[in-house]
Design a protein around this motif. Structure first.
Motif, PDB file in Angstrom:
ATOM      1  N   ASP A 148       8.290  16.223  27.138  1.00  0.00           N
ATOM      2  CA  ASP A 148       6.821  15.904  26.890  1.00  0.00           C
ATOM      3  C   ASP A 148       6.224  16.698  26.104  1.00  0.00           C
ATOM      4  N   GLU A 149       4.786  16.819  26.115  1.00  0.00           N
ATOM      5  CA  GLU A 149       4.065  17.305  25.028  1.00  0.00           C
ATOM      6  C   GLU A 149       4.382  18.969  25.005  1.00  0.00           C
ATOM      7  N   ASP A 150       4.990  19.563  26.077  1.00  0.00           N
ATOM      8  CA  ASP A 150       5.442  20.986  25.816  1.00  0.00           C
ATOM      9  C   ASP A 150       6.684  21.115  25.358  1.00  0.00           C
ATOM     10  N   CYS A 151       7.428  19.932  24.888  1.00  0.00           N
ATOM     11  CA  CYS A 151       8.889  19.994  24.533  1.00  0.00           C
ATOM     12  C   CYS A 151       9.830  20.419  25.872  1.00  0.00           C
ATOM     13  N   HIS A 152       9.330  19.792  27.086  1.00  0.00           N
ATOM     14  CA  HIS A 152      10.252  19.972  28.387  1.00  0.00           C
ATOM     15  C   HIS A 152      10.768  18.676  28.357  1.00  0.00           C
ATOM     16  N   LEU A 153      12.177  18.617  28.851  1.00  0.00           N
ATOM     17  CA  LEU A 153      12.607  17.429  29.126  1.00  0.00           C
ATOM     18  C   LEU A 153      11.976  16.874  30.325  1.00  0.00           C
ATOM     19  N   ALA A 154      11.870  15.448  30.048  1.00  0.00           N
ATOM     20  CA  ALA A 154      11.271  14.819  31.172  1.00  0.00           C
ATOM     21  C   ALA A 154      12.258  13.363  31.415  1.00  0.00           C
ATOM     22  N   LEU A 155      13.021  13.020  30.961  1.00  0.00           N
ATOM     23  CA  LEU A 155      14.199  12.161  30.872  1.00  0.00           C
ATOM     24  C   LEU A 155      15.165  12.190  30.249  1.00  0.00           C
ATOM     25  N   VAL A 156      16.268  11.788  31.273  1.00  0.00           N
ATOM     26  CA  VAL A 156      17.620  11.955  30.296  1.00  0.00           C
ATOM     27  C   VAL A 156      18.654  10.841  30.999  1.00  0.00           C
ATOM     28  N   ASN A 157      19.441  10.048  30.192  1.00  0.00           N
ATOM     29  CA  ASN A 157      20.370   9.184  30.651  1.00  0.00           C
ATOM     30  C   ASN A 157      21.790   9.643  30.904  1.00  0.00           C
ATOM     31  N   ARG A 158      22.475   9.031  31.157  1.00  0.00           N
ATOM     32  CA  ARG A 158      23.965   9.381  31.632  1.00  0.00           C
ATOM     33  C   ARG A 158      24.835  10.254  30.455  1.00  0.00           C
ATOM     34  N   SER A 159      24.491   9.359  29.308  1.00  0.00           N
ATOM     35  CA  SER A 159      25.234  10.033  28.036  1.00  0.00           C
ATOM     36  C   SER A 159      24.663  11.123  27.648  1.00  0.00           C
ATOM     37  N   ARG A 166      25.670  18.879  31.890  1.00  0.00           N
ATOM     38  CA  ARG A 166      24.878  19.225  33.044  1.00  0.00           C
ATOM     39  C   ARG A 166      24.301  18.194  33.903  1.00  0.00           C
ATOM     40  N   PRO A 167      24.013  17.982  35.200  1.00  0.00           N
ATOM     41  CA  PRO A 167      23.473  16.889  35.776  1.00  0.00           C
ATOM     42  C   PRO A 167      22.089  16.871  35.525  1.00  0.00           C
ATOM     43  N   GLU A 168      21.367  15.809  35.610  1.00  0.00           N
ATOM     44  CA  GLU A 168      20.072  15.296  35.335  1.00  0.00           C
ATOM     45  C   GLU A 168      18.925  16.361  35.867  1.00  0.00           C
ATOM     46  N   LYS A 169      19.598  16.409  37.290  1.00  0.00           N
ATOM     47  CA  LYS A 169      18.228  17.570  37.867  1.00  0.00           C
ATOM     48  C   LYS A 169      18.304  18.817  37.430  1.00  0.00           C
ATOM     49  N   VAL A 170      19.348  19.329  36.949  1.00  0.00           N
ATOM     50  CA  VAL A 170      19.594  20.801  36.331  1.00  0.00           C
ATOM     51  C   VAL A 170      18.609  20.615  35.099  1.00  0.00           C
ATOM     52  N   LEU A 171      18.994  19.845  34.278  1.00  0.00           N
ATOM     53  CA  LEU A 171      18.323  19.559  32.846  1.00  0.00           C
ATOM     54  C   LEU A 171      16.883  19.263  32.824  1.00  0.00           C
ATOM     55  N   LEU A 172      16.245  18.546  33.736  1.00  0.00           N
ATOM     56  CA  LEU A 172      14.913  18.384  33.842  1.00  0.00           C
ATOM     57  C   LEU A 172      14.038  19.633  33.758  1.00  0.00           C
ATOM     58  N   GLY A 173      13.052  19.461  32.956  1.00  0.00           N
ATOM     59  CA  GLY A 173      12.171  20.612  32.882  1.00  0.00           C
ATOM     60  C   GLY A 173      12.413  21.740  32.050  1.00  0.00           C
ATOM     61  N   HIS A 174      13.704  21.778  31.537  1.00  0.00           N
ATOM     62  CA  HIS A 174      14.145  22.923  30.356  1.00  0.00           C
ATOM     63  C   HIS A 174      13.604  22.319  28.981  1.00  0.00           C
ATOM     64  N   SER A 175      13.446  23.469  28.142  1.00  0.00           N
ATOM     65  CA  SER A 175      12.811  23.121  27.024  1.00  0.00           C
ATOM     66  C   SER A 175      13.804  22.561  26.094  1.00  0.00           C
ATOM     67  N   ALA A 176      13.431  21.955  24.896  1.00  0.00           N
ATOM     68  CA  ALA A 176      14.358  21.466  23.798  1.00  0.00           C
ATOM     69  C   ALA A 176      15.124  22.553  23.376  1.00  0.00           C
ATOM     70  N   ALA A 177      14.671  23.822  23.079  1.00  0.00           N
ATOM     71  CA  ALA A 177      15.254  24.840  22.510  1.00  0.00           C
ATOM     72  C   ALA A 177      16.357  25.504  23.492  1.00  0.00           C
ATOM     73  N   GLU A 178      16.075  25.643  24.790  1.00  0.00           N
ATOM     74  CA  GLU A 178      17.007  25.967  25.697  1.00  0.00           C
ATOM     75  C   GLU A 178      18.212  24.960  25.764  1.00  0.00           C
ATOM     76  N   LEU A 179      17.845  23.781  25.665  1.00  0.00           N
ATOM     77  CA  LEU A 179      19.161  22.625  25.652  1.00  0.00           C
ATOM     78  C   LEU A 179      19.925  22.616  24.410  1.00  0.00           C
ATOM     79  N   GLY A 180      19.233  23.326  23.325  1.00  0.00           N
ATOM     80  CA  GLY A 180      20.175  23.292  22.087  1.00  0.00           C
ATOM     81  C   GLY A 180      19.699  22.149  21.105  1.00  0.00           C
ATOM     82  N   LEU A 181      18.575  21.442  21.655  1.00  0.00           N
ATOM     83  CA  LEU A 181      18.084  20.135  20.789  1.00  0.00           C
ATOM     84  C   LEU A 181      16.773  20.497  20.350  1.00  0.00           C
ATOM     85  N   GLY A 182      16.445  21.835  20.096  1.00  0.00           N
ATOM     86  CA  GLY A 182      15.144  22.256  19.341  1.00  0.00           C
ATOM     87  C   GLY A 182      15.157  21.557  18.007  1.00  0.00           C
ATOM     88  N   GLU A 183      16.071  21.691  17.059  1.00  0.00           N
ATOM     89  CA  GLU A 183      16.122  21.293  15.654  1.00  0.00           C
ATOM     90  C   GLU A 183      15.923  19.873  15.718  1.00  0.00           C
TER      91      GLU A 183
END
Ligand code: ADP
Length: 450
Positions: A148-159, A166-183
């Motif tokens: 989303d506009e605050d760089c928080h995860l809003a959707l993720v597929n199985r891959s 980690r499963p979707e429900k744990v990942l959703l809402g985390h920031s890109a930086a926290e997930l290691g995808l900031g770059e």
């Protein structure tokens, strides 16, 4: 009489101001007749029983009229309102029955029923498309994320879940930086990135695309693990290079070794042959020539590997073409000028491309005694420089841009590869094909304008 299908919930009949108005209007319409009848009964010579009978009948007819107005006009409208409310709330299964009449109310009812059917079909189609999309998203071996506009995860597929382990429900809402995808959300929108993620580590082809949801900017991020295909591609490239290098080195070393042996025999004879000096000299000449050829090959190979990024400057194409054509001494190269056009380019590199293409064209034309012509034209957002020759043309086009492919005894097979590499570094293209309008080939160099 209009009724709702029995499979839908019945809505409570509510008394609305419209109903009251309809009732009062019926009353007002009947009032003059009622008053006249009351006056006649009052002044006429009627017994009380007759008066009460007529009065009661009048009131009953009045109530019957009000009921009829409610059932023929108000109830259908209320039913329609209920159906439309149900449609608004997403219940498209409701239909209005008993609307065979050809009047305007019947037409409205038919339209509402058609609308309900259309919406039901569309929703079914949308559900099926959504289910298919969900299935595709889960099956594709490519990780898809939406932020989303605050760089928080809003959707993720199985891959994506597998990649982040980690499963979707744990990942959703985390920031890109926290997930290691900031770059991945900064820099070039399309690139090959080296990533070290909880579920995988290696080279990923990354593609980023903005989209809007609820009026807010989101980012769609697609990651494809290309480590394996790239490794395979690298392996293939290495194999090709080793094959070509081995072939070239053998071509030069084999005669050198055999000549060295012959020369040793020659000078070990006692007494020496009378013409031993000439034999040794010619043998050494062959060795020098083979070494030069190997040297040229290695220099050409190095130039391919060391091509710097272009330093682009906006400049006219005409002088560059004329200069490159003027450098060719072996034949007269005809320059047919096109429109005055300017291109953002690295002049040295593009001149090198033109020199190579003109050299190839002159060598091809030399085989048949034909001519060479260079021209340029405006091709929408690009300019196109054409080098045409009247040589024998090209037998097979598949190998032309393969490094080290050459049909010439002293060729390096590097020229076209290098030219295409330069063209692509400028955001352009280079093709070589047989001319449609006659014998020979045409090389087309396209470069973006400005
Ligand atoms: P080289 O000129 O050293 O052979 P290039 O990469 O420039 O290397 O060309 C590769 C091959 O493409 C040439 O050996 C030749 O067979 C073919 N080629 C290039 N230009 C032409 C042309 N204008 N007409 C016919 N064949 C061509």
């Amino acid at each position: 009489m209009l009724t709702l299908d029995t499979n839908v919930r019945r809505r409570r009949w509510r008394q609305t101001p419209v109903h009251r108005r309809a009732m009062w209007m019926t009353l007002w319409a009947a009032l003059p007749a009622l008053l006249t009848m009351a006056g006649l009964l009052w002044v006429g010579d009627f017994s009380p029983r007759v008066g009460w009978t007529f009065g009661t009948l009048a009131v009953l007819f009045l109530l019957g009229g009000i009921a009829a107005v409610r059932s023929t006009v108000m109830r259908p409208l209320q039913t329609l309102a209920n159906v439309l409310a149900a449609v608004r709330e997403g219940d498209f299964s409701i239909r209005v029955r008993g609307s065979a009449d050809d009047d305007s109310l019947g037409a409205v009812i038919r339209e509402v029923n058609t609308l309900g059917e259309t919406l039901r079909t569309q929703r079914l189609g949308a559900h099926e498309a959504e289910a298919l999309l969900d299935k595709v998203m889960d099956e594709i071996p490519v990780a898809v994320f939406a932020f989303d506009e605050d760089c928080h995860l809003a959707l993720v597929n199985r891959s994506g879940e597998l990649l982040l382990a980690r499963p979707e429900k744990v990942l959703l809402g985390h920031s890109a930086a926290e997930l290691g995808l900031g770059e991945c959300l900064t820099g070039e929108p399309e690139q090959i990135a080296e990533l070290d993620l909880p579920g995988a580590k290696g080279r990923f082809k990354m593609h980023r695309e903005p989209f809007r949801e609820g009026g807010k900017r989101h980012e769609l991020l697609v990651l494809a693990d290309v480590s394996a295909p790239l490794r395979e591609e690298e392996r293939q490239a290495w194999r090709r290079i080793v094959r070509v290098l081995g072939h070239e080195i053998n071509n030069s070393l084999a005669p050198i070794r055999s000549l060295a042996g012959s020369l040793r025999n020659l000078i070990s004879r006692d007494p020496l042959d009378a013409d031993w000096r000439e034999d040794v000299t010619s043998g050494l000449d062959v060795i020098a020539s083979r070494s030069d050829s190997l040297n040229r090959f290695m220099a050409a190979y190095a130039s391919l590997a060391r091509l710097p990024a272009p330093t682009k400057v906006v400049q006219p194409i005409a002088p560059l073409v004329r200069r490159a054509a003027g450098l060719e001494q072996r034949a007269n190269v005809k320059v047919t000028p096109g429109p005055d056009l300017e291109v953002a380019m690295d002049g040295d590199q593009i001149e090198q491309v033109l020199i190579n293409l003109i050299k190839n064209a002159v060598e091809a034309a030399g085989e048949t005694g034909g001519g060479v012509e260079v021209t340029w034209a405006d091709a929408d957002a690009r300019i196109e420089v054409c080098v045409c020759d009247e040589g024998p043309g090209i037998g097979t086009t598949s190998n032309l841009f393969v490094p080290f492919f050459t049909t010439k005894p002293k060729g390096s097979g590097i020229g076209l590869v290098l030219c295409r590499q330069i063209a692509e570094a400028h955001g352009g293209t280079l093709t070589l094909e047989n001319r449609a309008s006659g014998p020979g080939a045409v090389a087309r160099l396209q470069l973006p304008k400005g």
